[in-house]
Motif scaffolding. Structure first.
Motif, PDB file in Angstrom:
ATOM      1  N   ASN A  89      -5.116   9.332 -17.315  1.00  0.00           N
ATOM      2  CA  ASN A  89      -3.504   8.521 -18.060  1.00  0.00           C
ATOM      3  C   ASN A  89      -2.711   8.337 -16.467  1.00  0.00           C
ATOM      4  N   VAL A  90      -2.944   9.177 -16.069  1.00  0.00           N
ATOM      5  CA  VAL A  90      -1.621   9.111 -14.920  1.00  0.00           C
ATOM      6  C   VAL A  90      -2.532   7.734 -13.733  1.00  0.00           C
ATOM      7  N   LEU A  91      -3.626   8.626 -13.318  1.00  0.00           N
ATOM      8  CA  LEU A  91      -4.560   7.752 -12.417  1.00  0.00           C
ATOM      9  C   LEU A  91      -5.143   6.684 -13.098  1.00  0.00           C
ATOM     10  N   LEU A  92      -5.407   6.363 -14.037  1.00  0.00           N
ATOM     11  CA  LEU A  92      -5.293   4.637 -14.716  1.00  0.00           C
ATOM     12  C   LEU A  92      -4.065   3.478 -14.380  1.00  0.00           C
ATOM     13  N   GLY A  93      -2.496   4.617 -14.554  1.00  0.00           N
ATOM     14  CA  GLY A  93      -1.971   3.685 -14.313  1.00  0.00           C
ATOM     15  C   GLY A  93      -1.939   2.947 -13.171  1.00  0.00           C
ATOM     16  N   ILE A  94      -1.939   4.703 -12.610  1.00  0.00           N
ATOM     17  CA  ILE A  94      -2.152   3.716 -11.055  1.00  0.00           C
ATOM     18  C   ILE A  94      -3.046   2.897 -10.573  1.00  0.00           C
TER      19      ILE A  94
ATOM     20  N   ILE B 194       0.852  -1.479   0.120  1.00  0.00           N
ATOM     21  CA  ILE B 194       0.068  -0.151  -0.076  1.00  0.00           C
ATOM     22  C   ILE B 194       1.081   1.286   0.058  1.00  0.00           C
ATOM     23  N   PHE B 195       1.689   1.019   0.752  1.00  0.00           N
ATOM     24  CA  PHE B 195       2.484   2.116   0.865  1.00  0.00           C
ATOM     25  C   PHE B 195       3.875   2.682  -0.293  1.00  0.00           C
ATOM     26  N   SER B 196       3.530   1.535  -1.088  1.00  0.00           N
ATOM     27  CA  SER B 196       4.653   2.272  -2.220  1.00  0.00           C
ATOM     28  C   SER B 196       3.389   2.392  -3.595  1.00  0.00           C
ATOM     29  N   VAL B 197       2.026   2.091  -3.917  1.00  0.00           N
ATOM     30  CA  VAL B 197       1.461   2.392  -4.524  1.00  0.00           C
ATOM     31  C   VAL B 197       1.076   3.595  -3.857  1.00  0.00           C
TER      32      VAL B 197
ATOM     33  N   GLY C  87       1.856   6.587  -7.009  1.00  0.00           N
ATOM     34  CA  GLY C  87       0.768   7.889  -7.026  1.00  0.00           C
ATOM     35  C   GLY C  87       0.803   9.392  -6.741  1.00  0.00           C
ATOM     36  N   LEU C  88       1.576   9.214  -5.696  1.00  0.00           N
ATOM     37  CA  LEU C  88       1.878  10.488  -5.107  1.00  0.00           C
ATOM     38  C   LEU C  88       3.064  11.701  -5.705  1.00  0.00           C
TER      39      LEU C  88
ATOM     40  N   ALA D 283      -2.513  -4.647  -9.651  1.00  0.00           N
ATOM     41  CA  ALA D 283      -1.031  -5.573  -9.887  1.00  0.00           C
ATOM     42  C   ALA D 283      -0.926  -6.472  -8.220  1.00  0.00           C
ATOM     43  N   PHE D 284      -1.056  -5.458  -7.736  1.00  0.00           N
ATOM     44  CA  PHE D 284      -0.652  -5.707  -6.353  1.00  0.00           C
ATOM     45  C   PHE D 284      -1.367  -6.674  -5.902  1.00  0.00           C
TER      46      PHE D 284
END
Length: 115
Positions: free
Chosen positions: A50-55, A29-32, A36-37, A61-62
């Motif tokens: 696009n950034v939010l979709l990638g996150i 969770i911390f890495s995501v 993201g930030l 995946a996690f």
């Protein structure tokens, strides 16, 4: 109290294994959140979808690594609406011309020759 009963934690899971699972979940969770930030700070306002979709793909995946996670495909971005063709351009077709070299590559070893 026996040694086995003292080490049993929640639902019969050993305490050390439960703590290890919680630490792994917290690290994921911390890495995501951290990634993201970082990505949101470096992207422009127009690239935010696009950034939010990638996150969301990264979080999905996690979550597949978790025992209760189910692999699902996050939704894709909606395709932008194409602008209508200008009047009189109905018969025009966009074309792509591919130019390629017809020569074949040869190895550096000469054939034949008297050496």
């Amino acid at each position: 109290m026996t040694d086995h009963a003292a080490s049993a934690g929640f639902l019969g899971i050993p305490l050390w294994l439960g703590c290890l699972a919680l630490a792994a979940l917290g690290a994921m969770i911390f890495s995501v959140v951290l990634l993201g930030l970082y990505a949101m700070r470096r992207s422009t306002q127009a690239d935010l979808p696009n950034v939010l979709l990638g996150i969301s793909h990264l979080a999905a995946a996690f979550s597949c690594m978790l025992p209760w996670g189910r692999p699902t495909t996050p939704p894709a971005l909606a395709e932008p609406v194409a602008s209508p063709a200008p009047p009189g351009a109905e018969g025009l077709v966009d074309s792509v011309v591919l130019i390629r070299d017809t020569r074949t590559l040869r190895s550096g070893i000469p054939r034949g020759g008297g050496q």
